[in-house]
Design an enzyme around this catalytic site. Structure first.
Site, mmCIF file in Angstrom:
data_model
loop_
_atom_site.group_PDB
_atom_site.id
_atom_site.type_symbol
_atom_site.label_atom_id
_atom_site.label_comp_id
_atom_site.label_asym_id
_atom_site.label_seq_id
_atom_site.Cartn_x
_atom_site.Cartn_y
_atom_site.Cartn_z
ATOM 1 N N THR A 1 0.828 -1.204 0.000
ATOM 2 C CA THR A 1 0.000 0.000 0.000
ATOM 3 C C THR A 1 0.861 1.252 0.000
ATOM 4 O O THR A 1 0.443 2.301 -0.490
ATOM 5 C CB THR A 1 -0.929 0.000 1.232
ATOM 6 O OG1 THR A 1 -1.580 -1.268 1.326
ATOM 7 C CG2 THR A 1 -1.982 1.084 1.136
ATOM 8 N N TYR B 1 5.368 -11.481 5.614
ATOM 9 C CA TYR B 1 4.297 -10.982 4.752
ATOM 10 C C TYR B 1 3.969 -12.064 3.728
ATOM 11 O O TYR B 1 4.666 -12.239 2.740
ATOM 12 C CB TYR B 1 4.779 -9.689 4.072
ATOM 13 C CG TYR B 1 3.767 -8.917 3.263
ATOM 14 C CD1 TYR B 1 2.460 -9.351 3.084
ATOM 15 C CD2 TYR B 1 4.140 -7.712 2.655
ATOM 16 C CE1 TYR B 1 1.557 -8.624 2.336
ATOM 17 C CE2 TYR B 1 3.235 -6.978 1.901
ATOM 18 C CZ TYR B 1 1.954 -7.438 1.741
ATOM 19 O OH TYR B 1 1.069 -6.713 0.982
ATOM 20 N N LYS C 1 1.657 -11.602 8.588
ATOM 21 C CA LYS C 1 0.588 -10.869 7.905
ATOM 22 C C LYS C 1 0.089 -11.777 6.801
ATOM 23 O O LYS C 1 0.783 -12.024 5.810
ATOM 24 C CB LYS C 1 1.070 -9.547 7.310
ATOM 25 C CG LYS C 1 -0.047 -8.811 6.553
ATOM 26 C CD LYS C 1 0.432 -7.646 5.722
ATOM 27 C CE LYS C 1 -0.748 -7.037 4.952
ATOM 28 N NZ LYS C 1 -0.308 -5.987 3.999
ATOM 29 N N VAL D 1 -3.335 -6.189 9.700
ATOM 30 C CA VAL D 1 -2.563 -5.172 8.981
ATOM 31 C C VAL D 1 -3.441 -4.780 7.808
ATOM 32 O O VAL D 1 -3.611 -5.543 6.872
ATOM 33 C CB VAL D 1 -1.194 -5.717 8.530
ATOM 34 C CG1 VAL D 1 -0.425 -4.625 7.795
ATOM 35 C CG2 VAL D 1 -0.398 -6.225 9.724
#
Length: 296
Positions: free
Chosen positions: A48, A136, A163, A205
């Site tokens: 993001t 991640y 995440k 998250v």
């Protein structure tokens, strides 16, 4: 060091209007808004945050600014993933020296690594930085799809958190119920947020929290703190259309467009990406208004 939990914002990176620099004043204003809305952590330098369009010095600058502006009120989990081990280690060490609480590490993308190579990478980053790692898990971007057991096994090379941006609810369930003694799983897939929190995820998250931080925190409080699923469903009915929209378009572009619709200038996205067109902006604006969010 306190355990991470709650609503951790997958932070946008505001740029100057010519997009040549990070706009520190816009970033500070955005962080103040998020912290005042009650979020529990900041995660800069992820997808993001458009990290793939940023130089190494800019990525370090972003971490420094976020730690400075958070001022100890919430932890900063610095995104430090890279296609190069040396760069990932350099970013991790810098984040530790800057005051980040943890590192979020996406595995090398474009050419996927295997599990042995991933374990070696995580161990090198952890050994050099001494910070806990948030792995991640985003197979759609990294090309690396691990089983829940393989993910949990990363706990012995410095990975404390996950995440999960796989969109695989059964795998997330296994991590939450069968492997939680090895790794703490956070939801990272917008449209699974309610399920993840209701199933017991210790946090999320969440990129949408850039746009709807108040609603995100209210959902966390209802479901995860108070166990009020009825209230949670009512809040999720408002948030879900926004999340569905974000996942249906270029995610960073959709999130920045939403922030703009709330009246905060972001500088737009670096090319080749751009804010959403007028028709899509109108669609997102309608979803936000239906959720009770004030827009310009």
């Amino acid at each position: 060091m306190a355990d991470l939990s709650g609503i951790m914002v997958a932070l946008i990176t505001p740029f100057t209007d010519d997009k040549t620099q990070i706009d520190s004043s816009r970033l500070q204003a955005h962080i103040e808004h998020l912290i005042n809305s009650g979020v529990h952590g900041l995660v800069p330098g992820g997808s993001t945050g458009e990290f793939t369009t940023m130089s190494l010095p800019e990525r370090k600058q972003l971490t420094e600014l976020c730690v400075k502006f958070a001022a100890g009120r919430v932890p900063v989990i610095a995104g430090t993933g890279s296609t190069s081990t040396a760069e990932a280690v350099e970013l991790g060490v810098h984040a530790a020296q800057t005051g980040a609480a943890a590192l979020m590490v996406v595995p090398p993308f474009y050419d996927p690594v295997n599990l042995e190579q991933l374990r070696e990478l995580m161990a090198e980053i952890h050994d050099a930085s001494k910070l806990p790692i948030v792995y991640y898990n985003i197979p759609s971007a990294s090309g690396l799809a691990l089983s829940p057991a393989e993910i949990a096994g990363l706990s012995d090379v410095g990975v404390k958190y996950l995440k999960d941006t796989s969109g695989n609810a059964p795998a997330l369930t296994e991590l939450l119920f069968g492997l939680s003694d090895k790794i703490t799983a956070f939801n990272g897939w917008d449209t699974l947020t309610f399920y993840g929190l209701a199933a017991g995820a210790r946090g999320g998250v969440w990129g949408a929290a850039n746009i709807i931080p108040e609603l995100a925190v209210e959902l966390w409080d209802a479901v995860s703190v108070k166990g009020d699923l009825k209230k949670g469903r009512e809040l999720w009915a408002k948030a879900w259309p926004v999340c569905k929209f974000l996942e249906s378009h270029n995610y960073a572009a959709a999130v920045k467009t939403g922030v703009e619709l709330r009246g905060q200038s972001t500088g737009g996205l670096r090319k080749p990406f751009a804010l959403l067109n007028e028709n899509l902006q109108a669609e997102l604006k309608s979803s936000l208004q239906d959720a009770g969010v004030k827009t310009i």
